[in-house]
Motif scaffolding. Structure first.
Motif, PDB file in Angstrom:
ATOM      1  N   SER A   3      66.924 -68.647  49.050  1.00  0.00           N
ATOM      2  CA  SER A   3      67.779 -67.463  49.388  1.00  0.00           C
ATOM      3  C   SER A   3      68.996 -67.793  50.015  1.00  0.00           C
ATOM      4  O   SER A   3      70.098 -67.205  49.856  1.00  0.00           O
ATOM      5  CB  SER A   3      66.967 -66.481  50.112  1.00  0.00           C
ATOM      6  N   GLU A   4      68.857 -69.016  50.787  1.00  0.00           N
ATOM      7  CA  GLU A   4      69.772 -69.470  51.624  1.00  0.00           C
ATOM      8  C   GLU A   4      70.744 -70.138  50.788  1.00  0.00           C
ATOM      9  O   GLU A   4      72.289 -70.217  50.937  1.00  0.00           O
ATOM     10  CB  GLU A   4      69.444 -70.263  52.879  1.00  0.00           C
ATOM     11  N   TYR A   5      70.295 -70.891  49.781  1.00  0.00           N
ATOM     12  CA  TYR A   5      71.423 -71.554  48.887  1.00  0.00           C
ATOM     13  C   TYR A   5      72.326 -70.520  48.223  1.00  0.00           C
ATOM     14  O   TYR A   5      73.316 -70.958  47.518  1.00  0.00           O
ATOM     15  CB  TYR A   5      70.502 -72.508  47.805  1.00  0.00           C
ATOM     16  N   GLU A   6      71.637 -69.431  47.669  1.00  0.00           N
ATOM     17  CA  GLU A   6      72.340 -68.481  46.819  1.00  0.00           C
ATOM     18  C   GLU A   6      73.508 -67.917  47.671  1.00  0.00           C
ATOM     19  O   GLU A   6      74.394 -67.284  47.347  1.00  0.00           O
ATOM     20  CB  GLU A   6      71.170 -67.324  46.611  1.00  0.00           C
ATOM     21  N   ARG A  33      72.038 -79.042  69.970  1.00  0.00           N
ATOM     22  CA  ARG A  33      70.538 -78.166  70.515  1.00  0.00           C
ATOM     23  C   ARG A  33      70.484 -76.936  69.360  1.00  0.00           C
ATOM     24  O   ARG A  33      71.450 -76.731  68.964  1.00  0.00           O
ATOM     25  CB  ARG A  33      70.649 -77.928  72.033  1.00  0.00           C
ATOM     26  N   TYR A  34      69.117 -76.541  69.338  1.00  0.00           N
ATOM     27  CA  TYR A  34      68.855 -75.451  68.511  1.00  0.00           C
ATOM     28  C   TYR A  34      68.249 -74.345  69.196  1.00  0.00           C
ATOM     29  O   TYR A  34      67.993 -74.423  70.404  1.00  0.00           O
ATOM     30  CB  TYR A  34      67.956 -75.972  67.510  1.00  0.00           C
ATOM     31  N   GLY A  35      68.204 -73.412  68.607  1.00  0.00           N
ATOM     32  CA  GLY A  35      67.864 -71.919  69.320  1.00  0.00           C
ATOM     33  C   GLY A  35      66.169 -71.856  69.347  1.00  0.00           C
ATOM     34  O   GLY A  35      65.608 -71.771  70.463  1.00  0.00           O
ATOM     35  N   SER A  36      65.678 -71.791  68.306  1.00  0.00           N
ATOM     36  CA  SER A  36      64.167 -71.463  68.129  1.00  0.00           C
ATOM     37  C   SER A  36      63.514 -72.092  66.869  1.00  0.00           C
ATOM     38  O   SER A  36      64.138 -72.571  65.832  1.00  0.00           O
ATOM     39  CB  SER A  36      63.990 -70.152  68.149  1.00  0.00           C
ATOM     40  N   ASP A  88      72.445 -69.214  66.642  1.00  0.00           N
ATOM     41  CA  ASP A  88      73.012 -68.096  66.279  1.00  0.00           C
ATOM     42  C   ASP A  88      72.149 -67.567  65.231  1.00  0.00           C
ATOM     43  O   ASP A  88      72.384 -66.521  64.642  1.00  0.00           O
ATOM     44  CB  ASP A  88      74.385 -68.344  65.518  1.00  0.00           C
ATOM     45  N   GLY A  89      71.018 -67.967  65.054  1.00  0.00           N
ATOM     46  CA  GLY A  89      70.059 -67.495  64.159  1.00  0.00           C
ATOM     47  C   GLY A  89      70.140 -68.165  62.992  1.00  0.00           C
ATOM     48  O   GLY A  89      69.057 -68.060  62.023  1.00  0.00           O
ATOM     49  N   ARG A  90      70.909 -68.897  62.458  1.00  0.00           N
ATOM     50  CA  ARG A  90      71.010 -69.436  61.249  1.00  0.00           C
ATOM     51  C   ARG A  90      69.890 -70.491  60.768  1.00  0.00           C
ATOM     52  O   ARG A  90      69.840 -71.488  61.645  1.00  0.00           O
ATOM     53  CB  ARG A  90      72.249 -70.103  60.862  1.00  0.00           C
ATOM     54  N   PRO A  91      69.192 -70.432  59.553  1.00  0.00           N
ATOM     55  CA  PRO A  91      68.067 -71.395  59.134  1.00  0.00           C
ATOM     56  C   PRO A  91      68.693 -72.854  59.061  1.00  0.00           C
ATOM     57  O   PRO A  91      69.713 -72.699  58.398  1.00  0.00           O
ATOM     58  CB  PRO A  91      67.428 -70.811  58.228  1.00  0.00           C
ATOM     59  N   LEU A  92      68.286 -73.750  59.634  1.00  0.00           N
ATOM     60  CA  LEU A  92      68.845 -75.266  59.277  1.00  0.00           C
ATOM     61  C   LEU A  92      67.769 -76.126  58.643  1.00  0.00           C
ATOM     62  O   LEU A  92      68.004 -76.707  57.855  1.00  0.00           O
ATOM     63  CB  LEU A  92      68.964 -75.874  60.597  1.00  0.00           C
TER      64      LEU A  92
END
Length: 232
Positions: A77-80, A219-222, A63-67
């Motif tokens: 920025s993600e932790y915020e 599995r992941y996207g990209s 879904d595009g979310r950074p992991l």
């Protein structure tokens, strides 16, 4: 007359002095411009098959979310936003290489501190896609790489007992939740910690739940890959 001659001599030299100052200023300006432009004309290294590359990356879910990322600004920025992202260091990887898709390579996690896992688990499928995507890249370039897992669903079915056994709360876990899974380097033992090996961490997404089973896709996207340097 003497005073007039001296003044005339001084006036005649003044324009030449001005031109001299202008000439010196132009030389300095050209030198400075040359200094700034020199890096632009330097030939950047290109990743060729068989070379070794040091890369930075951000791995994203479907879904595009950074992991997982090497970008500290993205991590902040993600932790915020309240999102959990793993920070790892850059990795060295061969360009255009192929390994077994089911292999698991642990990548050390810099932040947050997580116990019970031997780093983040990068699968052979993902390493191969990144390795192939590096071919032809120049240093400093960033490229998006899409993961392909072939016919592998990369799903695991866990019973209530298995889920509780690896630390998942079966009752509270719902479809859509991101959950931690432990993978060993051996493809014969894909989930849990049934051996003495310390497992590598992967995020899985719960795609289905029944009264006594969980279906988890891992599995992941990209990946967004940046070529930092050619090391060999």
């Amino acid at each position: 007359m003497k005073q007039t001659q001296k003044k005339s001599s001084k006036d005649e030299n003044t324009p030449w002095m001005k031109w001299a100052y202008v000439g010196v200023a132009l030389l300095v300006a050209v030198a400075m411009v040359g200094t700034y432009l020199a890096p632009m004309f330097e030939k950047k290294q290109t990743a060729d098959i068989g070379s070794m590359a040091l890369i930075g990356y951000t791995i994203r879910a479907e879904d595009g979310r950074p992991l997982v990322t090497t970008d500290q600004n993205l991590l902040t920025s993600e932790y915020e936003k309240g999102n959990l992202v793993l920070l790892t260091s850059g990795i060295e990887i061969p360009v255009g290489a192929q390994i077994s898709g089911e292999n698991v390579a642990p990548v050390p996690i810099l932040y947050p501190e997580i116990t019970g896992f031997n780093g983040f688990g990068l699968l052979g499928f993902e390493a191969n896609a990144i390795s192939a995507g590096l071919v032809g890249m120049q240093t400093g370039e960033t490229r998006a790489v899409t993961f392909s897992y072939g016919a592998n669903d990369l799903e695991v079915n866990l019973s209530r007992e298995d889920a509780d056994g690896i630390g998942l709360n079966f009752t509270e876990t719902e479809v859509g939740d991101q959950v931690p899974l432990g993978f060993t380097a051996s493809p014969d033992v894909p989930v849990g910690n049934e051996t003495n090996q310390t497992p590598a961490l992967r995020f899985g997404k719960v795609t289905d739940k029944t009264s006594d089973t969980l279906v988890i896709m891992y599995r992941y996207g990209s990946a967004e890959v940046t070529l930092n340097s050619i090391t060999g």
